[in-house]
Design a protein around this motif. Structure first.
Motif, PDB file in Angstrom:
ATOM      1  N   ALA A 366       9.434  11.446 -12.956  1.00  0.00           N
ATOM      2  CA  ALA A 366      10.110  11.376 -11.615  1.00  0.00           C
ATOM      3  C   ALA A 366       9.555   9.960 -10.819  1.00  0.00           C
ATOM      4  O   ALA A 366      10.356   9.582  -9.971  1.00  0.00           O
ATOM      5  N   LEU A 367       8.277   9.677 -10.982  1.00  0.00           N
ATOM      6  CA  LEU A 367       7.666   8.658 -10.116  1.00  0.00           C
ATOM      7  C   LEU A 367       7.992   7.261 -10.721  1.00  0.00           C
ATOM      8  O   LEU A 367       8.189   6.241  -9.906  1.00  0.00           O
ATOM      9  N   SER A 368       7.846   7.389 -11.930  1.00  0.00           N
ATOM     10  CA  SER A 368       7.845   5.877 -12.574  1.00  0.00           C
ATOM     11  C   SER A 368       9.194   5.152 -12.427  1.00  0.00           C
ATOM     12  O   SER A 368       9.069   3.877 -12.143  1.00  0.00           O
ATOM     13  N   PRO A 369      10.201   5.727 -12.329  1.00  0.00           N
ATOM     14  CA  PRO A 369      11.722   4.863 -12.036  1.00  0.00           C
ATOM     15  C   PRO A 369      11.463   4.255 -10.665  1.00  0.00           C
ATOM     16  O   PRO A 369      12.057   3.159 -10.484  1.00  0.00           O
ATOM     17  N   ALA A 370      10.539   4.596  -9.594  1.00  0.00           N
ATOM     18  CA  ALA A 370      10.593   3.980  -8.555  1.00  0.00           C
ATOM     19  C   ALA A 370       9.673   2.575  -8.739  1.00  0.00           C
ATOM     20  O   ALA A 370      10.176   1.626  -8.029  1.00  0.00           O
ATOM     21  N   PHE A 371       8.927   2.533  -9.698  1.00  0.00           N
ATOM     22  CA  PHE A 371       8.393   1.347 -10.002  1.00  0.00           C
ATOM     23  C   PHE A 371       9.226   0.386 -10.842  1.00  0.00           C
ATOM     24  O   PHE A 371       9.094  -0.958 -10.714  1.00  0.00           O
ATOM     25  N   TYR A 372       9.795   0.885 -11.910  1.00  0.00           N
ATOM     26  CA  TYR A 372      10.913   0.160 -12.816  1.00  0.00           C
ATOM     27  C   TYR A 372      11.756  -0.496 -11.928  1.00  0.00           C
ATOM     28  O   TYR A 372      12.233  -1.661 -12.305  1.00  0.00           O
ATOM     29  N   ALA A 373      12.383   0.347 -11.144  1.00  0.00           N
ATOM     30  CA  ALA A 373      13.532  -0.338 -10.431  1.00  0.00           C
ATOM     31  C   ALA A 373      12.829  -1.661  -9.546  1.00  0.00           C
ATOM     32  O   ALA A 373      14.041  -2.517  -9.098  1.00  0.00           O
ATOM     33  N   ARG A 374      11.987  -1.722  -9.112  1.00  0.00           N
ATOM     34  CA  ARG A 374      11.036  -2.786  -8.448  1.00  0.00           C
ATOM     35  C   ARG A 374      10.613  -3.797  -9.256  1.00  0.00           C
ATOM     36  O   ARG A 374       9.979  -4.711  -9.117  1.00  0.00           O
ATOM     37  N   SER A 375      10.855  -3.793 -10.887  1.00  0.00           N
ATOM     38  CA  SER A 375      10.335  -4.697 -11.722  1.00  0.00           C
ATOM     39  C   SER A 375       8.917  -4.576 -11.969  1.00  0.00           C
ATOM     40  O   SER A 375       8.303  -5.506 -12.307  1.00  0.00           O
ATOM     41  N   ASP A 376       8.593  -3.443 -11.579  1.00  0.00           N
ATOM     42  CA  ASP A 376       6.784  -3.243 -11.937  1.00  0.00           C
ATOM     43  C   ASP A 376       6.903  -2.124 -13.046  1.00  0.00           C
ATOM     44  O   ASP A 376       6.781  -1.205 -12.857  1.00  0.00           O
ATOM     45  N   THR A 377       6.349  -2.866 -14.263  1.00  0.00           N
ATOM     46  CA  THR A 377       6.003  -2.236 -15.242  1.00  0.00           C
ATOM     47  C   THR A 377       4.568  -1.860 -15.340  1.00  0.00           C
ATOM     48  O   THR A 377       4.107  -1.137 -16.363  1.00  0.00           O
ATOM     49  N   VAL A 378       3.967  -2.843 -14.654  1.00  0.00           N
ATOM     50  CA  VAL A 378       2.217  -2.738 -15.014  1.00  0.00           C
ATOM     51  C   VAL A 378       1.564  -1.577 -14.322  1.00  0.00           C
ATOM     52  O   VAL A 378       0.724  -0.698 -15.077  1.00  0.00           O
ATOM     53  N   THR A 379       1.985  -1.079 -13.046  1.00  0.00           N
ATOM     54  CA  THR A 379       1.383  -0.096 -12.701  1.00  0.00           C
ATOM     55  C   THR A 379       1.644   1.349 -13.370  1.00  0.00           C
ATOM     56  O   THR A 379       0.573   2.048 -13.483  1.00  0.00           O
ATOM     57  N   PRO A 380       2.658   1.485 -13.800  1.00  0.00           N
ATOM     58  CA  PRO A 380       2.868   2.923 -14.898  1.00  0.00           C
ATOM     59  C   PRO A 380       2.156   2.674 -16.042  1.00  0.00           C
ATOM     60  O   PRO A 380       1.367   3.684 -16.552  1.00  0.00           O
ATOM     61  N   LEU A 381       1.877   1.406 -16.621  1.00  0.00           N
ATOM     62  CA  LEU A 381       1.100   1.306 -17.812  1.00  0.00           C
ATOM     63  C   LEU A 381      -0.694   1.537 -17.548  1.00  0.00           C
ATOM     64  O   LEU A 381      -1.272   2.290 -18.171  1.00  0.00           O
ATOM     65  N   LEU A 382      -0.789   0.897 -16.131  1.00  0.00           N
ATOM     66  CA  LEU A 382      -2.433   1.233 -15.892  1.00  0.00           C
ATOM     67  C   LEU A 382      -2.641   2.805 -15.723  1.00  0.00           C
ATOM     68  O   LEU A 382      -3.688   3.376 -16.233  1.00  0.00           O
ATOM     69  N   ALA A 383      -1.485   3.245 -15.115  1.00  0.00           N
ATOM     70  CA  ALA A 383      -1.909   5.058 -14.924  1.00  0.00           C
ATOM     71  C   ALA A 383      -1.872   5.747 -16.169  1.00  0.00           C
ATOM     72  O   ALA A 383      -2.627   6.582 -16.439  1.00  0.00           O
TER      73      ALA A 383
END
Length: 510
Positions: A366-383
């Motif tokens: 539920a949280l990851s799409p908020a990052f993906y929609a902002r073109s941030d795929t690195v933060t979910p990767l680090l998590a």
């Protein structure tokens, strides 16, 4: 959003139920032991790659990029961009499959170091190599599914994965009828995996989905390099639950049958996680991408709030249900043929600990799409990486003391570590937009789930110890149906859900 979520969830539910049938038959055919451990270790490797590419993972990068090109340059340019993605992904996976086949002994040693020095390692390598053709088909399947999702066409992509399980079930049934030797049966099943991938591709091509990606060509230009620089971290992060299971399997491989126990326990976690998680990745990413691109804060808050409500509303009762009913569910689904009572008990204990991590897995989805929609795929990767490390460290400590159960608890702890990392990062960078309705509903959802869990616990004796067959099925079915009915009634009573509003939403034109 509710209708799209329901479409994807229904397709995923059907696929997961077929997956249960498949795994129940695998348990009856192979049981536990060296042959089963080898096959399931190889199958787990393919499953990780499958989740890397499919089930919403590639949506994280492909959908926002495709929508930007279409809105900026038009439909023709978007099709050309998709054609380059499709061609490049296909070429890269064919080359990767060849390389992986050559390096498979090393890869399998890393994944299952406990197999080293035994014939189980050779069996795992052989099975994994036979499964590799699946990768060549999975790439184009995933790109075509992502393009359909980007256009709001979810039905075909939701139901096409059914072919994967149908093909494997057909092969298992034939092997059971023939009373095939376990080693030969594992070899045939491994080869069938590649055939299942081909069936999925042919199904999509038969609907002329390839027209969404033309002309087809491989390219490694600046635009493609930029796309894959964002896509690869997102794909890895989206497969977080599978990576945590890989981390657990690495440690479990040193204990006989532990890989099998964890695998079958995790299959029960995959049902609610798939229904919620896959739908989140498939529906929420394009919804949030459009809202973020248009700077519509109300739309962002609405999408994130409804996603959290759906996640909590499905994950919490599933968690409590799996903990309370772990033993009778495992016995009903898997205790057949070569899978005995001791295997059921060990698998049920692992399931109870894995279930504690289910809310965390769903929260990540539920949280990851908020990052993906902002073109941030690195933060979910680090998590995801943080969760992997936590799982490995704890599994080393707990696995030697508590066996498969300790490893399962470590996987749950790793999931919560990843979820909390995402929550802290998102709150600090852009703040998650939760509206007033969600703040009112979420505590009521928790209350209703706890009440349902208490009911299941009080009626646990409804399924007699040692019950099998039709009596076991009916007793467990009545208990689960009663729990669902009471939970639905409680949601309505405390004002956490309005079934009339939900039905009306499904009737509205999209």
């Amino acid at each position: 959003m509710i209708r799209s979520f329901l479409t994807v969830s229904t397709g995923t539910l059907a696929s997961r139920l077929l997956g249960f049938a498949r795994d129940s038959l695998i348990a009856a055919l192979l049981g536990t032991g060296a042959v089963a451990d080898a096959f399931l270790a190889a199958f787990q490797l393919v499953n990780v790659v499958r989740r890397l590419l499919s089930e919403g993972a590639l949506n994280a990068a492909l959908i926002p990029a495709w929508l930007r090109v279409r809105d900026r340059d038009g439909v023709a340019e978007a099709a050309a961009f998709a054609g380059r993605v499709l061609g490049t992904v296909s070429a890269a996976l064919i080359a990767s499959s060849i390389l992986i086949a050559l390096l498979m002994p090393l890869i399998m040693t890393i994944i299952a170091p406990g197999f080293l020095g035994s014939g189980t390692l050779d069996l795992a390598v052989q099975n994994a190599r036979l499964m590799l053709p699946y990768l060549a088909f999975a790439g184009p399947v995933t790109v075509l599914m992502g393009l359909l999702n980007a256009q709001g066409r979810f039905a075909l992509t939701a139901f096409s994965p059914l072919l994967f399980n149908i093909a494997l079930i057909a092969a298992i049934v034939m092997l059971l009828v023939w009373h095939a030797d376990a080693g030969f049966a594992a070899w045939i099943l491994a080869a069938t995996v590649g055939l299942a991938g081909l069936l999925q591709l042919l199904m999509l091509l038969s609907r002329r989905s390839a027209r969404l990606a033309t002309p087809l060509r491989a390219s490694f230009d600046k635009e493609m390099r930029g796309f894959f620089a964002k896509a690869i971290p997102g794909m890895i992060a989206s497969s977080g639950p599978q990576w945590l299971m890989v981390a657990g399997a690495i440690i479990a491989s040193a204990t006989p049958s532990a890989v099998s126990w964890l695998y079958f326990a995790n299959r029960l976690i995959e049902l609610p996680l798939g229904i919620v998680g896959v739908a989140m990745g498939t529906v929420l990413v394009p919804e949030l991408t459009r809202a973020v691109a248009s700077s519509d804060r109300d739309a962002v808050a609405h999408a994130e709030s409804r996603a959290l409500e759906l996640a909590a509303g499905l994950a919490l009762p599933a968690t409590l249900g799996l903990i309370v009913l772990a033993e009778p569910i495992v016995r009903l689904l898997f205790e057949h043929g070569a899978f005995g009572a001791e295997d059921s008990a060990a698998t049920a204990r692992a399931l109870m600990w894995l279930a504690l991590g289910l809310p965390a897995h769903v929260l990540i989805k539920a949280l990851s799409p908020a990052f993906y929609a902002r073109s941030d795929t690195v933060t979910p990767l680090l998590a995801t990486a943080k969760g992997f490390v936590v799982t490995v460290v704890l599994a080393v400590l707990l696995g030697h003391v508590f066996g498969a159960s300790g490893i399962a608890a470590s996987i749950a702890a790793g999931a919560w570590s990843s979820a909390l990392a995402l929550l802290r990062k998102g709150a600090g960078e852009f703040g998650f937009s939760i509206d007033a309705t969600a703040r009112t509903r979420l505590p009521r959802i928790v209350l209703a789930a706890i009440a349902m869990g208490a009911l299941l616990w009080l009626t646990a004796g409804l399924v007699p110890a040692g019950a099998h067959g039709l009596i076991h099925f009916i007793a467990l079915g009545v208990q689960i149906a009663a729990g669902i009915a009471v939970y639905g009634l409680l949601l309505q009573t405390v004002g956490a859900a309005s079934w009339r509003e939900a039905v009306n939403a499904l009737k509205r034109p999209g």
